[in-house]
Scaffold this motif. Sequence first.
Motif, PDB file in Angstrom:
ATOM      1  N   UNK A 125       9.769   2.438  12.244  1.00 59.87           N
ATOM      2  CA  UNK A 125       8.329   2.482  11.965  1.00 59.87           C
ATOM      3  C   UNK A 125       7.921   1.459  10.907  1.00 59.87           C
ATOM      4  N   UNK A 126       8.909   0.887  10.264  1.00 63.09           N
ATOM      5  CA  UNK A 126       8.691  -0.053   9.158  1.00 63.09           C
ATOM      6  C   UNK A 126       7.789   0.553   8.086  1.00 63.09           C
ATOM      7  N   UNK A 127       8.178   1.753   7.698  1.00 59.02           N
ATOM      8  CA  UNK A 127       7.485   2.412   6.576  1.00 59.02           C
ATOM      9  C   UNK A 127       8.513   2.728   5.506  1.00 59.02           C
ATOM     10  N   UNK A 128       8.196   2.345   4.276  1.00 60.41           N
ATOM     11  CA  UNK A 128       9.093   2.670   3.172  1.00 60.41           C
ATOM     12  C   UNK A 128       8.796   4.110   2.772  1.00 60.41           C
TER      13      UNK A 128
ATOM     14  N   UNK B 199       4.110  -1.494   3.863  1.00 54.96           N
ATOM     15  CA  UNK B 199       3.501  -0.175   3.911  1.00 54.96           C
ATOM     16  C   UNK B 199       4.489   0.866   3.423  1.00 54.96           C
ATOM     17  N   UNK B 200       4.026   1.678   2.453  1.00 58.79           N
ATOM     18  CA  UNK B 200       4.847   2.782   1.965  1.00 58.79           C
ATOM     19  C   UNK B 200       4.053   4.064   2.176  1.00 58.79           C
ATOM     20  N   UNK B 201       4.751   5.191   2.207  1.00 54.20           N
ATOM     21  CA  UNK B 201       4.026   6.455   2.373  1.00 54.20           C
ATOM     22  C   UNK B 201       4.848   7.609   1.836  1.00 54.20           C
TER      23      UNK B 201
ATOM     24  N   UNK C 111       0.845  -1.194   0.000  1.00 54.65           N
ATOM     25  CA  UNK C 111       0.000   0.000   0.000  1.00 54.65           C
ATOM     26  C   UNK C 111       0.876   1.238   0.000  1.00 54.65           C
ATOM     27  N   UNK C 112       0.434   2.269  -0.715  1.00 57.23           N
ATOM     28  CA  UNK C 112       1.165   3.542  -0.717  1.00 57.23           C
ATOM     29  C   UNK C 112       0.228   4.615  -0.177  1.00 57.23           C
TER      30      UNK C 112
ATOM     31  N   UNK D 213      -3.388   4.552   9.080  1.00 55.58           N
ATOM     32  CA  UNK D 213      -2.051   3.958   9.011  1.00 55.58           C
ATOM     33  C   UNK D 213      -2.066   2.546   9.596  1.00 55.58           C
ATOM     34  N   UNK D 214      -2.635   2.435  10.801  1.00 56.15           N
ATOM     35  CA  UNK D 214      -2.641   1.135  11.481  1.00 56.15           C
ATOM     36  C   UNK D 214      -3.482   0.126  10.734  1.00 56.15           C
ATOM     37  N   UNK D 215      -4.604   0.610  10.260  1.00 57.79           N
ATOM     38  CA  UNK D 215      -5.524  -0.284   9.548  1.00 57.79           C
ATOM     39  C   UNK D 215      -4.874  -0.808   8.260  1.00 57.79           C
ATOM     40  N   UNK D 216      -4.179   0.096   7.540  1.00 52.76           N
ATOM     41  CA  UNK D 216      -3.515  -0.313   6.301  1.00 52.76           C
ATOM     42  C   UNK D 216      -2.397  -1.292   6.603  1.00 52.76           C
TER      43      UNK D 216
END
Lengths: 73, 761
Positions: free
Chosen positions: B237-240, B211-213, B129-130, B201-204
């Motif tokens: 945060x483990x977000x790309x 998870x990317x953002x 997901x982005x 964010x949490x739901x995605x």
Amino acid sequence: MAIEKNYYTIDPQGKLKCFKCGVPLIKGKAKFMYLDNGFPVELPVCPVCGFVYVPEELALGKVASVERALEDK
Amino acid sequence: MAQIQERGSTHVYKVNKISKEEVDGMVARCVYEDPPFCSAACPLKLDARAFLQAAAAGSFKKALQLYEKIAPFPLILSAGCEAPCEGKCRLGEIGEGLAIREVERAVARFGEQSRLGGIFRTKKRRTVAVLGSGLFALLLAGELEKKAYPVTVLCEEPDEDAYLRAAAPFLDEEAFRLELKRLRGKDIQFAFSCRPDAALLEQTRQNTDVLCASWELTQRLCPGAVSIPELVFCEEERIVSGPTAGVMEAAFAAKKAALTVDRLVQNLDPRNTRGQEGAVESRLYTDLSEAKERSRVPVGEGYTKEEAVREAGRCIQCHCEECLKSCAYLKHYKKHPGLLAKEIYNNTQIIMGDHQLNKPMNACSLCGQCTVVCPNGFDMARVCHLARQNMVSTDKMPLAPHEFALLDMLFSNNEAFLARPQPGFETCKYVFFPGCQAAAIAPETVKAAYLDLCARLPGGVALMLGCCGAICDWAGRYEMEEQTRDFLDRELSKLGDPIVIAGCPSCKKELESHEGLQIVGVWDLLLEIGLPEGARGLDRPAALHDACGARGDARTQDAIRELARRMGCALTETPFDRDRSPCCGYGGLSAYANREVAGEMTEKCLERSDAPYISYCMACRDRFARQGRESRHILELCYGTDAGSPPDISEKRANRLRLKNELLQQLWLEEPMEKKLTYELLWTDEARRMMDERMILTDDVIAVLEGFRENGEAIEDEDGLLVARRRVGNATFWVKFEPAGEGYRVHRAWSHRMRVEKREG
Ligand code: SF4
Ligand code: SF4
Ligand SMILES: [Zn+2]
């Protein structure tokens, strides 16, 4: 009778004669050997003195290509 | 007669290691596969060469496909790219660098999109997901879609139009329309009008694998998040995600981020196995001499299709093929020379099975031309020579390709060998060493030269007819080479260790490996003492062919030119002269191991000029003459002799014997031991032709007939012709003949190496 595998067979069909023994060559068992490898074949052979004939086409064809293959082993 | 031991078996299961540094070092010298400078400078790694080639051919669809590999949104990238490639274009050194970005813009605008969209591809299982919008988010979604991930974009914008406008407000209307169409065509799921908060964010995160953002959203929802620039990843945060500025940076970040996603879905550390990312240095060599158009097609309002085609056409397709241009052997195998070298090294390390690289290993003429023409000194001769020696050391080297040449060498150093001091001398100041090929091809010239040197040099000139040992060296038979060296040294010491006057540059080179030997070229001496009477050049312009044996030996190259000049030869300029000269095909025993390649080498030499050729190596002279070219050795001109049309293999032997016997009789008053046939031998033309072609010597045929005379064994064929055979050394020779008068007429001859015998049963 056990079936033997021959890599190549030529039947002289009475067309070739042993010069020394004066008899027609017959299809006989022979063996090619090269670099420690052997191949049973059937070639024109003199039934008396055992002269084995390798015709030109065979020498330049099959024999040459097997030689090349073995040389690169 | 001399014999060489055939290897006993194909069942040899050992190898001698070749050092890894040796292999890697040599392979790395070849820059054939280094990227062109433009691609190297591109952090996204556009295959600019292929791209420009397609564009130059007017194939915009193909060009666009190549560009889309680095740009999911070509109009966006080409609009904002900073074009680091252009500054590195080699054309910039002689004019203006190629306007690559302008061509990209034209391709992005005019190129037809390929219809096969993402929907036909098998999707990956893991989902991504982005979150958020902006340039980075858009480009990342594009990259992920390209990699066939099921991608979902969650954004505040109400529709694609708004999403694209938020990302690329700089697009003009037409570009916007095209990119919007492209975006809609992509297999990306959208969740529009989302409220980007912590809950989303949490739901995605729960619903997708990775998870990317956008960086903006990451900072908003996770204040203090730190992104690792190489990974574009907030590890905690483990977000790309990560910050970017500008189109180029966003595109590069999206690419890195997509690779991070690849690693994360496999539960791997995203730091590992990423390969080389971003711009690199290239060592590629480019020959700029072929560049035609030096100035850019003026840009103006952006290229039209035609202008883009023209500008792309200026690309010279940077490639290093320096060695392939000059070496017929490398051209024949037409592949990355470094890779060929590696394969030849590897060939020696095969424990069991086929050595498929034997043929190329033995086809190289070991001439060293590649090392001179390669900008990095790539040395194929060393590779092939080491490989041959290595195979010999483990007894895996086939004897067949080299046996004829090796036997010929043994013949030169046995039956045809001669070493005598000049009549009237015990020991000599000099010894003339004309070389085995000179005696085989131009015996009269050798004789004339020897008599002249005897007459004009003080201190006595001995004669040594024989082979220097280059042949076994070329074959990789290092033990034989050692033996030959010892043998020649012993013979030389009997003559009083004289100064060697070499008649052949390859002999000179080979003899230089002897310790304490003083060597001069006969050409140097002739310059010193002056040309003999009657020396005369050709009356037409001629091409001088430099011998590969004289590579790196400017003194010899100069001496030959000076001799030619003094004889009044007009020499025409040829490309690839002196150190860059190609081999005639004899060197390295190519002519024995691979006739086809050797023939191409000869052609390569001859294509340089239509003029008659003058050479200073007898093997070159011979091969050119065999090709039908008027060909003379410099010594023939010096001594006013003409060796005439080239001898066949048996005549080459006969010439050596005749020369030896003649000189023994005339100078040393010795009665030679000559074998005289007691019967007559006649040949059909076909028999002679096939013997030369099949490397069957007159002596082999005689051996068969002698055997027949002893044992009467033969067969009689339908036409009444007789066929006899005999094993000579490692081959069986067959001769078809008929009795004729006092002897025989030979009709045909053939041979094979296998033994054949009757089998019981
Ligand atoms: S000249 Fe040949 S060997 Fe040297 S770098 Fe170029 S391609 Fe490689
Ligand atoms: S034939 Fe000569 S130029 Fe060609 S690879 Fe071999 S050594 Fe190099
Ligand atoms: Zn018989």
